[in-house]
Design a protein around this motif. Structure first.
Motif, PDB file in Angstrom:
ATOM      1  N   ALA A 127      -1.490  15.793  -0.582  1.00  0.00           N
ATOM      2  CA  ALA A 127      -1.664  14.895   0.569  1.00  0.00           C
ATOM      3  C   ALA A 127      -2.013  13.485   0.103  1.00  0.00           C
ATOM      4  CB  ALA A 127      -2.754  15.440   1.488  1.00  0.00           C
ATOM      5  N   VAL A 128      -2.806  13.364  -0.960  1.00  0.00           N
ATOM      6  CA  VAL A 128      -3.119  12.047  -1.507  1.00  0.00           C
ATOM      7  C   VAL A 128      -1.845  11.342  -1.960  1.00  0.00           C
ATOM      8  CG1 VAL A 128      -4.206  10.862  -3.472  1.00  0.00           C
ATOM      9  CG2 VAL A 128      -5.500  12.552  -2.166  1.00  0.00           C
ATOM     10  N   GLY A 129      -0.987  12.055  -2.686  1.00  0.00           N
ATOM     11  CA  GLY A 129       0.272  11.460  -3.117  1.00  0.00           C
ATOM     12  C   GLY A 129       1.140  11.050  -1.942  1.00  0.00           C
ATOM     13  N   LEU A 130       1.223  11.910  -0.925  1.00  0.00           N
ATOM     14  CA  LEU A 130       2.036  11.621   0.263  1.00  0.00           C
ATOM     15  C   LEU A 130       1.580  10.344   0.952  1.00  0.00           C
ATOM     16  CD1 LEU A 130       4.196  12.815   2.332  1.00  0.00           C
ATOM     17  CD2 LEU A 130       2.200  13.719   3.545  1.00  0.00           C
ATOM     18  N   LEU A 131       0.271  10.166   1.087  1.00  0.00           N
ATOM     19  CA  LEU A 131      -0.270   9.042   1.861  1.00  0.00           C
ATOM     20  C   LEU A 131      -0.453   7.781   1.035  1.00  0.00           C
ATOM     21  CD1 LEU A 131      -2.821  11.220   3.806  1.00  0.00           C
ATOM     22  CD2 LEU A 131      -0.886  10.007   4.834  1.00  0.00           C
ATOM     23  N   ALA A 132      -0.470   7.909  -0.292  1.00  0.00           N
ATOM     24  CA  ALA A 132      -0.634   6.725  -1.147  1.00  0.00           C
ATOM     25  C   ALA A 132       0.547   5.774  -1.051  1.00  0.00           C
ATOM     26  CB  ALA A 132      -0.847   7.149  -2.598  1.00  0.00           C
ATOM     27  N   VAL A 133       1.672   6.232  -0.488  1.00  0.00           N
ATOM     28  CA  VAL A 133       2.831   5.351  -0.333  1.00  0.00           C
ATOM     29  C   VAL A 133       2.577   4.253   0.678  1.00  0.00           C
ATOM     30  CG1 VAL A 133       4.472   7.148  -1.006  1.00  0.00           C
ATOM     31  CG2 VAL A 133       3.908   6.833   1.409  1.00  0.00           C
ATOM     32  N   VAL A 134       1.428   4.268   1.329  1.00  0.00           N
ATOM     33  CA  VAL A 134       1.075   3.158   2.206  1.00  0.00           C
ATOM     34  C   VAL A 134       1.131   1.835   1.437  1.00  0.00           C
ATOM     35  CG1 VAL A 134      -1.410   3.317   1.769  1.00  0.00           C
ATOM     36  CG2 VAL A 134      -0.599   2.373   3.939  1.00  0.00           C
ATOM     37  N   ALA A 135       0.968   1.893   0.120  1.00  0.00           N
ATOM     38  CA  ALA A 135       1.063   0.676  -0.691  1.00  0.00           C
ATOM     39  C   ALA A 135       2.414   0.007  -0.515  1.00  0.00           C
ATOM     40  CB  ALA A 135       0.810   1.005  -2.163  1.00  0.00           C
ATOM     41  N   GLN A 136       3.478   0.802  -0.443  1.00  0.00           N
ATOM     42  CA  GLN A 136       4.815   0.221  -0.281  1.00  0.00           C
ATOM     43  C   GLN A 136       5.003  -0.382   1.107  1.00  0.00           C
ATOM     44  OE1 GLN A 136       6.086   0.018  -3.105  1.00  0.00           O
ATOM     45  NE2 GLN A 136       4.577   1.465  -3.917  1.00  0.00           N
ATOM     46  N   THR A 137       4.414   0.232   2.111  1.00  0.00           N
ATOM     47  CA  THR A 137       4.451  -0.352   3.445  1.00  0.00           C
ATOM     48  C   THR A 137       3.718  -1.691   3.458  1.00  0.00           C
ATOM     49  OG1 THR A 137       4.501   1.854   4.432  1.00  0.00           O
ATOM     50  CG2 THR A 137       3.891   0.031   5.878  1.00  0.00           C
ATOM     51  N   MET A 138       2.642  -1.792   2.686  1.00  0.00           N
ATOM     52  CA  MET A 138       1.904  -3.049   2.637  1.00  0.00           C
ATOM     53  C   MET A 138       2.678  -4.136   1.892  1.00  0.00           C
ATOM     54  SD  MET A 138      -2.134  -1.973   2.360  1.00  0.00           S
ATOM     55  CE  MET A 138      -2.019  -0.627   1.186  1.00  0.00           C
ATOM     56  N   VAL A 139       3.501  -3.756   0.911  1.00  0.00           N
ATOM     57  CA  VAL A 139       4.361  -4.750   0.260  1.00  0.00           C
ATOM     58  C   VAL A 139       5.332  -5.336   1.286  1.00  0.00           C
ATOM     59  CG1 VAL A 139       6.173  -5.098  -1.453  1.00  0.00           C
ATOM     60  CG2 VAL A 139       4.184  -3.725  -2.032  1.00  0.00           C
ATOM     61  N   ALA A 140       5.965  -4.459   2.074  1.00  0.00           N
ATOM     62  CA  ALA A 140       6.879  -4.936   3.109  1.00  0.00           C
ATOM     63  C   ALA A 140       6.143  -5.767   4.156  1.00  0.00           C
ATOM     64  CB  ALA A 140       7.584  -3.747   3.766  1.00  0.00           C
ATOM     65  N   THR A 141       4.923  -5.393   4.459  1.00  0.00           N
ATOM     66  CA  THR A 141       4.125  -6.146   5.425  1.00  0.00           C
ATOM     67  C   THR A 141       3.838  -7.551   4.916  1.00  0.00           C
ATOM     68  OG1 THR A 141       3.093  -4.119   6.252  1.00  0.00           O
ATOM     69  CG2 THR A 141       1.935  -6.176   6.680  1.00  0.00           C
ATOM     70  N   ALA A 143       5.622  -9.249   2.811  1.00  0.00           N
ATOM     71  CA  ALA A 143       6.873 -10.006   2.844  1.00  0.00           C
ATOM     72  C   ALA A 143       7.201 -10.462   4.263  1.00  0.00           C
ATOM     73  CB  ALA A 143       8.011  -9.151   2.281  1.00  0.00           C
ATOM     74  N   ALA A 144       6.980  -9.576   5.252  1.00  0.00           N
ATOM     75  CA  ALA A 144       7.290  -9.915   6.630  1.00  0.00           C
ATOM     76  C   ALA A 144       6.349 -10.968   7.197  1.00  0.00           C
ATOM     77  CB  ALA A 144       7.245  -8.650   7.498  1.00  0.00           C
ATOM     78  N   LEU A 145       5.122 -11.018   6.703  1.00  0.00           N
ATOM     79  CA  LEU A 145       4.134 -11.979   7.192  1.00  0.00           C
ATOM     80  C   LEU A 145       4.359 -13.390   6.658  1.00  0.00           C
ATOM     81  CD1 LEU A 145       0.757 -10.012   6.964  1.00  0.00           C
ATOM     82  CD2 LEU A 145       1.685 -11.084   9.015  1.00  0.00           C
ATOM     83  N   THR A 146       5.163 -13.517   5.614  1.00  0.00           N
ATOM     84  CA  THR A 146       5.244 -14.765   4.870  1.00  0.00           C
ATOM     85  C   THR A 146       6.614 -15.416   5.044  1.00  0.00           C
ATOM     86  OG1 THR A 146       3.833 -13.672   3.236  1.00  0.00           O
ATOM     87  CG2 THR A 146       4.763 -15.789   2.618  1.00  0.00           C
ATOM     88  N   PRO A 147       6.684 -16.735   5.238  1.00  0.00           N
ATOM     89  CA  PRO A 147       7.975 -17.417   5.349  1.00  0.00           C
ATOM     90  C   PRO A 147       8.748 -17.326   4.046  1.00  0.00           C
ATOM     91  CG  PRO A 147       6.176 -19.003   5.214  1.00  0.00           C
ATOM     92  CD  PRO A 147       5.540 -17.656   5.378  1.00  0.00           C
ATOM     93  N   PRO A 148      10.091 -17.431   4.109  1.00  0.00           N
ATOM     94  CA  PRO A 148      10.914 -17.272   2.900  1.00  0.00           C
ATOM     95  C   PRO A 148      10.501 -18.176   1.745  1.00  0.00           C
ATOM     96  CG  PRO A 148      12.296 -17.256   4.842  1.00  0.00           C
ATOM     97  CD  PRO A 148      10.919 -17.589   5.319  1.00  0.00           C
ATOM     98  N   ALA A 149      10.060 -19.395   2.028  1.00  0.00           N
ATOM     99  CA  ALA A 149       9.732 -20.336   0.958  1.00  0.00           C
ATOM    100  C   ALA A 149       8.526 -19.896   0.138  1.00  0.00           C
ATOM    101  CB  ALA A 149       9.467 -21.722   1.544  1.00  0.00           C
ATOM    102  N   ARG A 150       7.692 -19.002   0.690  1.00  0.00           N
ATOM    103  CA  ARG A 150       6.488 -18.550  -0.015  1.00  0.00           C
ATOM    104  C   ARG A 150       6.482 -17.039  -0.233  1.00  0.00           C
ATOM    105  NH1 ARG A 150       2.220 -22.001  -0.061  1.00  0.00           N
ATOM    106  NH2 ARG A 150       0.770 -20.249  -0.064  1.00  0.00           N
ATOM    107  N   ARG A 151       7.565 -16.376   0.126  1.00  0.00           N
ATOM    108  CA  ARG A 151       7.572 -14.919   0.101  1.00  0.00           C
ATOM    109  C   ARG A 151       7.428 -14.364  -1.309  1.00  0.00           C
ATOM    110  NH1 ARG A 151      12.276 -13.391   3.135  1.00  0.00           N
ATOM    111  NH2 ARG A 151      10.964 -13.836   4.924  1.00  0.00           N
TER     112      ARG A 151
END
Length: 426
Positions: A127-141, A143-151
């Motif tokens: 279960a720890v391994g399954l849920l630790a992928v939240v890190a990848q969701t945070m990478v996408a987050t 990127a989505a929060l930041t304008p292209p010039a600073r992404r």
């Protein structure tokens, strides 16, 4: 040179919030560093068990031949999360998804720390391994929060947190276990993860939904299980349709195979004469590679200047050269330290560039793309670990060095292919 890392982030912010971050404005200053800290903490949970295998085997009366199952189940859980949970970042509100997964990860870590028997321990670790992928969701987050010039810088900062978490996990786990017992490793991590979930709930915009190009709402499946299955399967479709995603995924496989070849096999020459280092010293020595985490921020800035292809090429050249001093490990620990810094620097430069470039291909599918990309990362890590063990058995450290150099050299033709692939257009 064409800018590879351009693209549009999804609009974010609270409903009607005048100062909400979006593609035209940077996120609040505290958000990206907080995401980097949470990413590093989450990924570290996957590696905590490695220095504790003998202790866990004794505590739960596991056969020594089965100790590898502890690591294997965690990795299998992580791979499943990449395919099943990360795509949800393009379907659900990312603020709720990130904080909810962190809360569940805290519970899974608590389950490991309180496990009464071997079966409960193994289930909780999966279960720890399954849920630790939240890190990848945070990478996408990020990127989505930041304008292209600073992404690129934002992705570099968050990825630097992941790298630091991976490098520090083993040392921190060993030190804490020596001080307070192995259960303290997971109980302290559970408490820290819960605190991060609360902080991110306050820091992230109230509504964070993925949107398509130009700010239009992205296409979302219905609530049925069948639609969700199609949504998950679309990750494979994206990679089948986009050559750049496949090329960058293959690059990730090879560079992380080289990374895993070094860090899986290096304990053998360090524990043998003439060095004969203790396990604690070997774990501390691995921290030399932490200097490579600086590459994440540097690569991000280069990407923002439109130098993604050049950054990749330089990173791969440094990766190949790093194996020259690494090959001298039997003669000089300074040579190994220098090679480790070069290797980690190169791997992270390529890794940050890859994530920045692939997010720009389909920004509205950022979570699915990063999740699919990380499957290549996992496969490369497993390949390098297995290959390193077999190579050392066949020819010692020279054979391990040759294998790592071969993985590194094999990535150069793939980089050449990116020169013929049209970059995504923002």
């Amino acid at each position: 040179m064409a800018i590879e890392c351009s693209g549009r982030a999804g609009r974010t912010g609270g409903p009607g919030g005048p100062g909400a971050p979006g593609p035209d404005g940077p996120p609040p200053a505290r958000v990206v560093p907080l995401l980097a800290l949470a990413c590093g903490s989450s990924v570290a949970t996957v590696y905590f068990a490695q220095p504790l295998l003998v202790t866990l085997g004794e505590r739960f009366a596991l056969d020594p031949a089965l100790l590898g199952v502890i690591v294997t189940l965690t990795q299998l859980g992580y791979a499943a999360g990449l395919l099943l949970l990360v795509p949800l970042g393009d379907l659900l509100d990312r603020r709720r998804l990130v904080t909810g997964q962190l809360g569940l990860l805290a519970l899974a870590l608590l389950g490991v720390g309180l496990a009464p028997g071997a079966a409960a321990l193994l289930v909780a670790l999966a279960a720890v391994g399954l849920l630790a992928v939240v890190a990848q969701t945070m990478v996408a987050t990020a990127a989505a929060l930041t304008p292209p010039a600073r992404r690129g810088r934002a992705v570099g900062t968050v990825t630097g947190g992941i790298v630091t978490g991976i490098l520090l996990a083993r040392a921190a786990s060993g030190v804490l276990a020596d001080l307070a017992g192995w259960r303290a490793v997971y109980l302290v991590s559970a408490a820290f993860t819960a605190v991060l979930a609360l902080l991110l709930r306050r820091a992230l915009p109230a509504v964070m939904r993925s949107e398509g190009p130009g700010g239009a709402p992205s296409e979302r499946p219905g609530g049925s299980g069948r639609s969700y299955a199609r949504w998950v399967a679309s990750t494979v479709t994206l990679f089948a349709r986009e050559p750049l995603l496949r090329i960058r995924g293959a690059l990730a496989l090879l560079v992380f195979a080289a990374f895993s070849t070094l860090w899986t096999g290096v304990a053998r020459p360090l524990s043998d004469p003439p060095w004969s280092l203790s396990s604690t010293a070997i774990g501390a020595f691995g921290l030399a590679g932490a200097a490579g985490a600086l590459a994440a921020g540097i690569a991000g800035r280069w990407n923002d200047r439109g130098l993604a292809r050049r950054t990749t090429g330089v990173g791969l050249a440094v990766l190949v050269l790093s194996w020259l001093p690494i090959g001298l490990t039997g003669r000089s620990l300074w040579a190994l330290a220098a090679g480790a810094v070069l290797l980690d620097f190169a791997v992270q430069a390529v890794h940050v560039t890859n994530q920045t470039v692939i997010h720009a291909v389909r920004p509205e599918a950022g979570s699915r793309i990063i999740g699919g990309y990380m499957v290549f990362y996992s496969a490369g890590s497993a390949l390098g670990a297995l290959g390193s063990s077999l190579a050392h058995a066949a020819g010692g450290w020279p054979m391990v060095t040759a294998l790592g150099a071969a993985f590194s050299l094999a990535a150069l033709p793939l980089w050449a292919a990116t020169l013929r692939t049209a970059p995504p257009v923002g």
